[in-house]
Design a protein around this motif. Structure first.
Motif, PDB file in Angstrom:
ATOM      1  N   LEU A   1      45.342  44.790  38.303  1.00  0.00           N
ATOM      2  CA  LEU A   1      45.394  43.511  37.596  1.00  0.00           C
ATOM      3  C   LEU A   1      46.173  42.472  38.394  1.00  0.00           C
ATOM      4  O   LEU A   1      45.801  41.291  38.426  1.00  0.00           O
ATOM      5  CB  LEU A   1      46.024  43.704  36.215  1.00  0.00           C
ATOM      6  N   ALA A   2      47.257  42.895  39.036  1.00  0.00           N
ATOM      7  CA  ALA A   2      48.052  41.970  39.835  1.00  0.00           C
ATOM      8  C   ALA A   2      47.284  41.510  41.076  1.00  0.00           C
ATOM      9  O   ALA A   2      47.118  40.303  41.309  1.00  0.00           O
ATOM     10  CB  ALA A   2      49.368  42.623  40.242  1.00  0.00           C
ATOM     11  N   ASP A   3      46.793  42.461  41.862  1.00  0.00           N
ATOM     12  CA  ASP A   3      46.123  42.115  43.121  1.00  0.00           C
ATOM     13  C   ASP A   3      44.806  41.387  42.896  1.00  0.00           C
ATOM     14  O   ASP A   3      44.496  40.410  43.586  1.00  0.00           O
ATOM     15  CB  ASP A   3      45.873  43.382  43.951  1.00  0.00           C
ATOM     16  N   PHE A   4      44.029  41.864  41.921  1.00  0.00           N
ATOM     17  CA  PHE A   4      42.727  41.245  41.680  1.00  0.00           C
ATOM     18  C   PHE A   4      42.897  39.827  41.146  1.00  0.00           C
ATOM     19  O   PHE A   4      42.165  38.916  41.537  1.00  0.00           O
ATOM     20  CB  PHE A   4      41.912  42.091  40.695  1.00  0.00           C
ATOM     21  N   SER A   5      43.882  39.622  40.283  1.00  0.00           N
ATOM     22  CA  SER A   5      44.109  38.274  39.747  1.00  0.00           C
ATOM     23  C   SER A   5      44.585  37.333  40.847  1.00  0.00           C
ATOM     24  O   SER A   5      44.211  36.151  40.873  1.00  0.00           O
ATOM     25  CB  SER A   5      45.127  38.317  38.605  1.00  0.00           C
ATOM     26  N   VAL A   6      45.389  37.841  41.777  1.00  0.00           N
ATOM     27  CA  VAL A   6      45.879  37.015  42.881  1.00  0.00           C
ATOM     28  C   VAL A   6      44.744  36.609  43.806  1.00  0.00           C
ATOM     29  O   VAL A   6      44.625  35.438  44.203  1.00  0.00           O
ATOM     30  CB  VAL A   6      46.973  37.772  43.673  1.00  0.00           C
ATOM     31  N   VAL A   7      43.887  37.554  44.165  1.00  0.00           N
ATOM     32  CA  VAL A   7      42.803  37.244  45.101  1.00  0.00           C
ATOM     33  C   VAL A   7      41.753  36.352  44.443  1.00  0.00           C
ATOM     34  O   VAL A   7      41.148  35.494  45.099  1.00  0.00           O
ATOM     35  CB  VAL A   7      42.200  38.550  45.669  1.00  0.00           C
ATOM     36  N   ILE A   8      41.547  36.497  43.144  1.00  0.00           N
ATOM     37  CA  ILE A   8      40.631  35.601  42.418  1.00  0.00           C
ATOM     38  C   ILE A   8      41.234  34.200  42.363  1.00  0.00           C
ATOM     39  O   ILE A   8      40.513  33.183  42.521  1.00  0.00           O
ATOM     40  CB  ILE A   8      40.348  36.122  40.996  1.00  0.00           C
ATOM     41  N   ALA A   9      42.541  34.109  42.145  1.00  0.00           N
ATOM     42  CA  ALA A   9      43.216  32.808  42.134  1.00  0.00           C
ATOM     43  C   ALA A   9      43.046  32.117  43.474  1.00  0.00           C
ATOM     44  O   ALA A   9      42.797  30.903  43.543  1.00  0.00           O
ATOM     45  CB  ALA A   9      44.693  32.977  41.793  1.00  0.00           C
ATOM     46  N   ALA A  10      43.190  32.890  44.566  1.00  0.00           N
ATOM     47  CA  ALA A  10      43.013  32.326  45.901  1.00  0.00           C
ATOM     48  C   ALA A  10      41.584  31.824  46.079  1.00  0.00           C
ATOM     49  O   ALA A  10      41.352  30.752  46.661  1.00  0.00           O
ATOM     50  CB  ALA A  10      43.351  33.380  46.955  1.00  0.00           C
ATOM     51  N   TRP A  11      40.627  32.599  45.589  1.00  0.00           N
ATOM     52  CA  TRP A  11      39.223  32.191  45.681  1.00  0.00           C
ATOM     53  C   TRP A  11      38.972  30.884  44.917  1.00  0.00           C
ATOM     54  O   TRP A  11      38.279  29.979  45.421  1.00  0.00           O
ATOM     55  CB  TRP A  11      38.323  33.303  45.135  1.00  0.00           C
ATOM     56  N   LEU A  12      39.539  30.776  43.732  1.00  0.00           N
ATOM     57  CA  LEU A  12      39.378  29.555  42.932  1.00  0.00           C
ATOM     58  C   LEU A  12      40.030  28.355  43.605  1.00  0.00           C
ATOM     59  O   LEU A  12      39.495  27.234  43.553  1.00  0.00           O
ATOM     60  CB  LEU A  12      39.984  29.763  41.548  1.00  0.00           C
ATOM     61  N   LEU A  13      41.159  28.568  44.250  1.00  0.00           N
ATOM     62  CA  LEU A  13      41.838  27.463  44.942  1.00  0.00           C
ATOM     63  C   LEU A  13      41.021  26.934  46.104  1.00  0.00           C
ATOM     64  O   LEU A  13      41.155  25.765  46.489  1.00  0.00           O
ATOM     65  CB  LEU A  13      43.210  27.923  45.447  1.00  0.00           C
ATOM     66  N   LEU A  14      40.180  27.779  46.659  1.00  0.00           N
ATOM     67  CA  LEU A  14      39.369  27.375  47.803  1.00  0.00           C
ATOM     68  C   LEU A  14      38.091  26.645  47.401  1.00  0.00           C
ATOM     69  O   LEU A  14      37.428  26.057  48.250  1.00  0.00           O
ATOM     70  CB  LEU A  14      39.006  28.602  48.637  1.00  0.00           C
ATOM     71  N   GLN A  15      37.765  26.697  46.095  1.00  0.00           N
ATOM     72  CA  GLN A  15      36.528  26.080  45.645  1.00  0.00           C
ATOM     73  C   GLN A  15      36.660  24.557  45.580  1.00  0.00           C
ATOM     74  O   GLN A  15      37.693  24.036  45.252  1.00  0.00           O
ATOM     75  CB  GLN A  15      36.126  26.631  44.269  1.00  0.00           C
TER      76      GLN A  15
END
Length: 201
Positions: free
Chosen positions: A187-201
Motif C-alpha cells: 500500500l505504501a509503495d504502490f500509492s507512492v509510485v501511483i502518486a508519482a505517475w499522477l504528478l507526471l500527467q
C-alpha cells in the motif's frame, strides 16, 4: 574470541545489511540506472534467501490491519507535498535515472507489487537479528533520494522509514510471519509510485 562460525555469521549479516548499498552505489550513483539498481538489489535478496518466507502474507490483528491500510496515505502525501520539497523536477529526476516511456510504466507494477514482497523477505529476518536493520533499511533510501530532496526532508524521510521498519517488525511479531508486513508495504509503495505517475500527467 570469536570462532570461525561466529565470524562467518557476522560477515553474512553485514553483507545482507549492505545488499541494497552495493546495488545503489554501483547502479544508481555511478551508472544512474534505476532498473539495474533495483534488479541488482533483488537478485542479492534471492541469492541470500534459501527460502523466501511468503507464508501468511497478511497481518492477523485488527490494529495491524488498520495500520497497514493507513500506510496508503504515503501516496496522497507525496502527491501534494513533493512539488513543494523537491529540489529538482520529478520528470527530470526520473529521466536522469533512465525511467521514461515503457521503462517507467513497467516500474509502476514492479515497484508497487513485487518489490514489497522481496524486501520484506529480506529485511524481516534481519530485523530480528539486529536493531541496526532499521537504520540500514532507511539509510539506503536516503542515498536514492539525495538528488531529489533537500537535506531537511532527507532527514525526515530517514526517520519515517526507520519508524516504518519498527512498525513492520511489530506486525511480523504479532502475526508470527515475516510476510505479514507485505500488505502495508504494498500500500505504501504502490500509492507512492501511483502518486508519482499522477504528478507526471
Amino acid at each position: 574470541m570469536l570462532s570461525q562460525d561466529d565470524i562467518k555469521t557476522r560477515i553474512n549479516l553485514y553483507l545482507k545489511l549492505l545488499a541494497p548499498y552495493f546495488a545503489v552505489i554501483i547502479f544508481w550513483l555511478f551508472l544512474q540506472n534505476a532498473w539495474l539498481a533495483l534488479l541488482g538489489y533483488h537478485l542479492q535478496i534471492i541469492l541470500w534467501s534459501k527460502k523466501l518466507p511468503f507464508k501468511n502474507p497478511w497481518p492477523s490483528k485488527k490494529t495491524d490491519i488498520l495500520i497497514s491500510l493507513a500506510m496508503a496515505v504515503a501516496g496522497p502525501f507525496i502527491y501534494f507535498v513533493l512539488p513543494l520539497i523537491s529540489q529538482i523536477d520529478l520528470s527530470a529526476w526520473l529521466l536522469q535515472y533512465k525511467l521514461s516511456g515503457w521503462l517507467w510504466l513497467a516500474m509502476i507494477p514492479y515497484f508497487g507489487l513485487v518489490h514489497p514482497f522481496l524486501e520484506q523477505a529480506h529485511w524481516g529476518p534481519l530485523r530480528e537479528k539486529t536493531p541496526a536493520a532499521g537504520i540500514f533499511f532507511a539509510g539506503y533510501h536516503v542515498i536514492v533520494l539525495y538528488s531529489l530532496l533537500t537535506m531537511f526532508w532527507l532527514l525526515a524521510s530517514f526517520i519515517v522509514l526507520a519508524a516504518a521498519s519498527l512498525i513492520w517488525q511489530q506486525i511480523a511479531k504479532n502475526s508470527k510471519s515475516y510476510s505479514a508486513p507485505v500488505l502495508s508495504h504494498i500500500l505504501a509503495d504502490f500509492s507512492v509510485v501511483i502518486a508519482a505517475w499522477l504528478l507526471l500527467q
